[in-house]
Design an enzyme around this catalytic site. Structure first.
Site, short mmCIF file in Angstrom:
data_model
loop_
_atom_site.label_atom_id
_atom_site.label_comp_id
_atom_site.label_asym_id
_atom_site.label_seq_id
_atom_site.Cartn_x
_atom_site.Cartn_y
_atom_site.Cartn_z
N HIS A 69 -2.10 1.17 5.51
CA HIS A 69 -1.00 2.07 5.90
C HIS A 69 -1.47 3.53 5.92
O HIS A 69 -1.30 4.24 6.92
CB HIS A 69 0.15 1.90 4.90
CG HIS A 69 1.34 2.76 5.15
ND1 HIS A 69 2.52 2.27 5.64
CD2 HIS A 69 1.55 4.10 4.97
CE1 HIS A 69 3.40 3.25 5.75
NE2 HIS A 69 2.83 4.38 5.35
N GLU A 70 -2.09 3.95 4.82
CA GLU A 70 -2.55 5.34 4.73
C GLU A 70 -3.74 5.60 5.65
O GLU A 70 -3.89 6.70 6.19
CB GLU A 70 -2.91 5.69 3.29
CG GLU A 70 -1.77 5.53 2.29
CD GLU A 70 -0.54 6.34 2.67
OE1 GLU A 70 -0.69 7.38 3.35
OE2 GLU A 70 0.58 5.93 2.30
N HIS A 73 -2.40 6.49 8.96
CA HIS A 73 -1.99 7.91 9.00
C HIS A 73 -3.21 8.81 9.19
O HIS A 73 -3.19 9.73 10.01
CB HIS A 73 -1.32 8.29 7.68
CG HIS A 73 0.06 7.75 7.50
ND1 HIS A 73 1.00 7.74 8.49
CD2 HIS A 73 0.67 7.22 6.40
CE1 HIS A 73 2.13 7.22 8.03
NE2 HIS A 73 1.96 6.89 6.76
N ASP A 164 8.16 7.83 5.49
CA ASP A 164 7.73 8.09 6.86
C ASP A 164 8.91 8.28 7.81
O ASP A 164 8.84 9.06 8.76
CB ASP A 164 6.85 6.93 7.35
CG ASP A 164 5.52 6.88 6.63
OD1 ASP A 164 5.02 7.94 6.24
OD2 ASP A 164 4.99 5.77 6.43
#
Length: 368
Positions: A69-70, A73, A164
């Site tokens: 997930h990160e 980003h 988010d």
């Protein structure tokens, strides 16, 4: 989650560097891993000790999911030209810190949305795999990974900071109003609303229906609620502070001064009455020479007195990396962190722009 931030030294265990970006496991993640292992282990007594092993695997799977997930980003931020400082996994899940000074509503929205999308994708892969295996333990593990990733994606899309979905609200309001500060404040307030809604749904609703939530659930929801409320409140305060700091620019408060080295003589600072920034061999600011100290040296000795004899080493955090047309955020941050009435401003290449004083900043903010 993703968040614009200034570069700081990573806190925690750096497990990798990808493209120069540190991937950090915070110490608090170990607590999260222990909780997951215990909850899963104690909740499946029919598996015996294997249940705790399964809990440990779930904890690691969650870590991988958070890092995916990160990482999404971080990749998106790098892809739109924004420097990424670090990727962190910790008790609250994780966050990606990047330099958002050159961001736009579109860039911010893209960086925010790719995190949940990556988890939906990982969850779909794990779900397909869980249906392809027949062994009980692997099937449970894969289904658990799928469930956690879908839950992680859905939760992060709730429309309020620090999630988010809140970044998307921020970007939308920023686009509509043209004000990043207004976007932050609006997304912070929606974050507070979301926090109250989550607590009402998962704590108050079961009580009204006659169900008693477990102590573990209550503690966990209290922690989640505290995290979300604090994040939302921080966003509101940041927006309000940026709105105030946006009243002026660095160029309005910075005073150009001579930049000298330790071996240079005091005479090189004559144009400013002895005021100068002393830099090292790399050009990094190290100390300051003040006029009141220079005044104690007979004028005829300025040609032979090295500035090192008068230079005062400044406290940590006294250097603000910024640009002349930026707002006063970095300058004020340097003043607060160093607790110094005088700080030096440098550009991204490390070149000294000049010094800024508390008096100069206050004068601009107060419209004097």
């Amino acid at each position: 989650m993703s968040a614009p931030a200034t570069e700081t030294t990573p806190s925690g265990l750096v497990i990798a560097r990808i493209g120069g970006v540190p991937v950090v496991i915070g110490a608090s993640w170990l607590l999260l891993a222990a909780v997951i292992t215990f909850v899963v282990g104690s909740g499946s007594p029919e598996l015996g000790s294997t249940a705790y092993l399964l809990g440990g695997v779930y904890a690691v799977a969650l870590l991988v999911s958070v890092l995916v997930h990160e990482g999404a980003h971080a990749a998106a931020a790098r892809g739109v030209g924004l420097p990424v400082h670090r990727v962190v996994a910790d008790l609250w899940g994780g966050h990606t810190a990047y330099d958002g000074r050159l961001s736009t509503p579109g860039k911010a929205a893209l960086i925010a949305i790719v995190g949940p999308i990556s988890n939906f994708a990982l969850g779909a892969v794990a779900w397909v795999a869980s249906n392809a295996v027949t062994a009980d333990i692997p099937q449970r593990m894969l289904f658990g990974v799928a469930f956690v990733n879908v839950l992680l994606a859905a939760f992060n899309l709730l429309p309020g900071l620090p999630l988010d979905g809140g970044q998307l609200v921020d970007a939308l309001v920023w686009k509509v109003t043209g004000s990043r500060e207004t976007g932050l404040i609006a997304a912070g307030w929606t974050g507070r609303v979301v926090t109250v809604g989550v607590l009402l749904w998962f704590v108050v609703r079961p009580l009204v229906l006659g169900h008693q939530p477990s102590l573990t659930s209550l503690i966990w929801m209290a922690l989640v609620g505290m995290f979300m409320w604090q994040g939302a409140t921080a966003a509101i305060r940041t927006g309000q502070a940026r709105r105030m700091l946006g009243r002026g620019t660095v160029a309005q408060v910075v005073r150009p001064v001579p930049v000298v080295r330790a071996g240079d003589v005091l005479e090189t600072t004559a144009a400013t009455g002895g005021l100068a920034v002393v830099v090292d061999d790399r050009g990094a600011p190290q100390s300051l020479v003040f006029p009141q100290d220079a005044a104690n040296v007979p004028r005829d000795r300025w040609v032979s007195t090295p500035v090192s004899a008068l230079a005062r080493v400044q406290p940590a955090g006294w250097v603000a990396t910024t640009r002349r047309d930026d707002d006063l955020t970095e300058v004020v941050t340097a003043i607060q962190e160093s607790q110094s009435p005088v700080v030096v401003a440098v550009d991204e290449a490390g070149r000294v722009l000049g010094i800024a004083t508390v008096e100069a900043v206050n004068a601009v903010l107060e419209g004097r």
